[in-house]
Design an enzyme around this catalytic site. Structure first.
Site, PDB file in Angstrom:
ATOM      1  N   ASP A   1       7.357   6.015   5.375  1.00 56.50           N
ATOM      2  CA  ASP A   1       7.436   5.665   6.793  1.00 56.50           C
ATOM      3  C   ASP A   1       7.275   4.169   7.016  1.00 56.50           C
ATOM      4  O   ASP A   1       6.923   3.422   6.092  1.00 56.50           O
ATOM      5  CB  ASP A   1       6.370   6.444   7.590  1.00 56.50           C
ATOM      6  CG  ASP A   1       4.998   6.436   6.933  1.00 56.50           C
ATOM      7  OD1 ASP A   1       4.772   5.603   6.028  1.00 56.50           O
ATOM      8  OD2 ASP A   1       4.144   7.245   7.323  1.00 56.50           O
TER       9      ASP A   1
ATOM     10  N   ASP B   1      -5.580  13.500  11.664  1.00 57.79           N
ATOM     11  CA  ASP B   1      -5.056  14.599  12.478  1.00 57.79           C
ATOM     12  C   ASP B   1      -4.176  15.548  11.659  1.00 57.79           C
ATOM     13  O   ASP B   1      -3.460  16.379  12.214  1.00 57.79           O
ATOM     14  CB  ASP B   1      -4.272  14.054  13.692  1.00 57.79           C
ATOM     15  CG  ASP B   1      -3.070  13.208  13.285  1.00 57.79           C
ATOM     16  OD1 ASP B   1      -2.778  13.121  12.067  1.00 57.79           O
ATOM     17  OD2 ASP B   1      -2.413  12.634  14.174  1.00 57.79           O
TER      18      ASP B   1
ATOM     19  N   HIS C   1      -1.700  14.672   9.640  1.00 60.34           N
ATOM     20  CA  HIS C   1      -0.315  14.265   9.401  1.00 60.34           C
ATOM     21  C   HIS C   1      -0.070  13.936   7.936  1.00 60.34           C
ATOM     22  O   HIS C   1      -0.974  13.494   7.222  1.00 60.34           O
ATOM     23  CB  HIS C   1       0.116  13.106  10.320  1.00 60.34           C
ATOM     24  CG  HIS C   1      -0.526  11.794  10.063  1.00 60.34           C
ATOM     25  ND1 HIS C   1      -0.795  10.872  11.058  1.00 60.34           N
ATOM     26  CD2 HIS C   1      -0.932  11.185   8.919  1.00 60.34           C
ATOM     27  CE1 HIS C   1      -1.334   9.794  10.542  1.00 60.34           C
ATOM     28  NE2 HIS C   1      -1.434   9.955   9.247  1.00 60.34           N
TER      29      HIS C   1
ATOM     30  N   GLU D   1       3.138  13.813  13.062  1.00 61.13           N
ATOM     31  CA  GLU D   1       1.961  14.104  13.868  1.00 61.13           C
ATOM     32  C   GLU D   1       1.951  15.584  14.251  1.00 61.13           C
ATOM     33  O   GLU D   1       2.966  16.275  14.115  1.00 61.13           O
ATOM     34  CB  GLU D   1       1.981  13.221  15.120  1.00 61.13           C
ATOM     35  CG  GLU D   1       1.997  11.716  14.826  1.00 61.13           C
ATOM     36  CD  GLU D   1       0.676  11.175  14.283  1.00 61.13           C
ATOM     37  OE1 GLU D   1      -0.033  11.892  13.557  1.00 61.13           O
ATOM     38  OE2 GLU D   1       0.361  10.007  14.568  1.00 61.13           O
TER      39      GLU D   1
END
Ligand code: PGA
Length: 266
Positions: free
Chosen positions: A67, A136, A138, A143
């Protein structure tokens, strides 16, 4: 899924580096999927050491990063391209043309994302994908709520991710709100996946991802669907796993009886 709970961050990093080393010795032109963040820094340090001291050869390796922040050019000191240059690429003999990091400064995002997917396919697919896990849940910037079939695309970051990553920027307001990221579906196509996590802050989300239900609310839980995943944790990150004793027992028995199988059974 093979879950290894190592004592320390350094041991976690060494184990992962050793798996990559064996992959490169077996196939010097391996395609590696790489991750950024603080988790894999020790792994990259160990790979650099193996390159410098043992001549581990990266000249034919092809890399794809997971990413990149939208809007940050590769020269920006908080871009993931810059991070990879500093933490790995500038210290090993990887061929610059073989490096792929999503381009965060692209004009046509959709076209770029399709191009990135095509490049992975043209390279023959990813042999080993390295992953961290976000607070979280990810993987890459997928997400909560990301489709488990998602492909490379633009994602909006959660407030939690923005807060987690604010430590790298001067102000929270400077943290980009969007990123170009491989999808969960893209990641699941890698032939082998090594996920790393360290520190007490990751313990609960690791337990949800590995021992909870497969759900788009915890992207890392999708790894339960993959036939060849090795999760390497430090003691802190593994401390709330319900079956921690069992994972340790399996690891120790393998080490004792069939050490060559570590990292190779799921
Ligand atoms: P970290 O980030 O390695 O800095 O904890 C992991 C992630 O967000 O994937």
């Amino acid at each position: 899924m093979e879950i290894i709970i190592s004592e320390t961050y350094d041991e976690m990093s060494r184990l992962a580096a050793d798996m990559i080393k064996h992959q490169l010795l077996k196939k010097p032109s391996s395609v590696l999927g790489l991750a950024t963040g603080s988790t894999p820094v020790g792994l990259y340090k160990e790979l650099i050491r193996l390159h410098k001291e043992q001549g581990l050869d990266f000249s034919q390796v092809i890399t794809f990063n997971l990413d990149e922040y939208l809007g940050l050019p590769p020269s920006h000191d908080q871009s993931y391209h810059y991070f990879m240059d500093q933490n790995l690429f500038h210290h090993v003999n990887v061929t610059p043309n073989n490096i792929h990091v999503p381009y965060g400064h692209t004009e046509d995002i959709e076209e770029f994302c399709q191009w990135y997917e095509d490049q992975i396919e043209r390279a023959g697919g990813i042999d080993i994908q390295i992953l961290g896990i976000g607070g979280d849940g990810h993987i890459a910037f997928n997400e909560p709520g990301s489709s488990l079939g998602s492909r490379t695309r633009l994602k909006t970051l959660t407030k939690q991710t923005i807060d987690d990553n604010a430590r790298f920027f001067e102000n929270e307001a400077d943290v980009p709100r969007f990123a170009v990221t491989m999808g969960v579906g893209t990641i699941l196509e890698a032939r082998k996946i090594i996920m790393l996590a360290n520190g007490a802050k990751k313990a609960d989300i690791v337990a949800q991802a590995l021992e909870g239900p497969v759900t788009a609310q915890v992207s890392a839980s999708a790894l339960q669907l993959h036939p060849d995943v090795v999760v390497i944790l430090d003691a802190e990150a593994g401390k709330t796993l319900r079956r921690a004793d069992y994972y340790k027992w399996v690891y120790n028995e393998k080490k004792r009886l069939i050490p060559g199988m570590i990292g190779k059974t799921t």
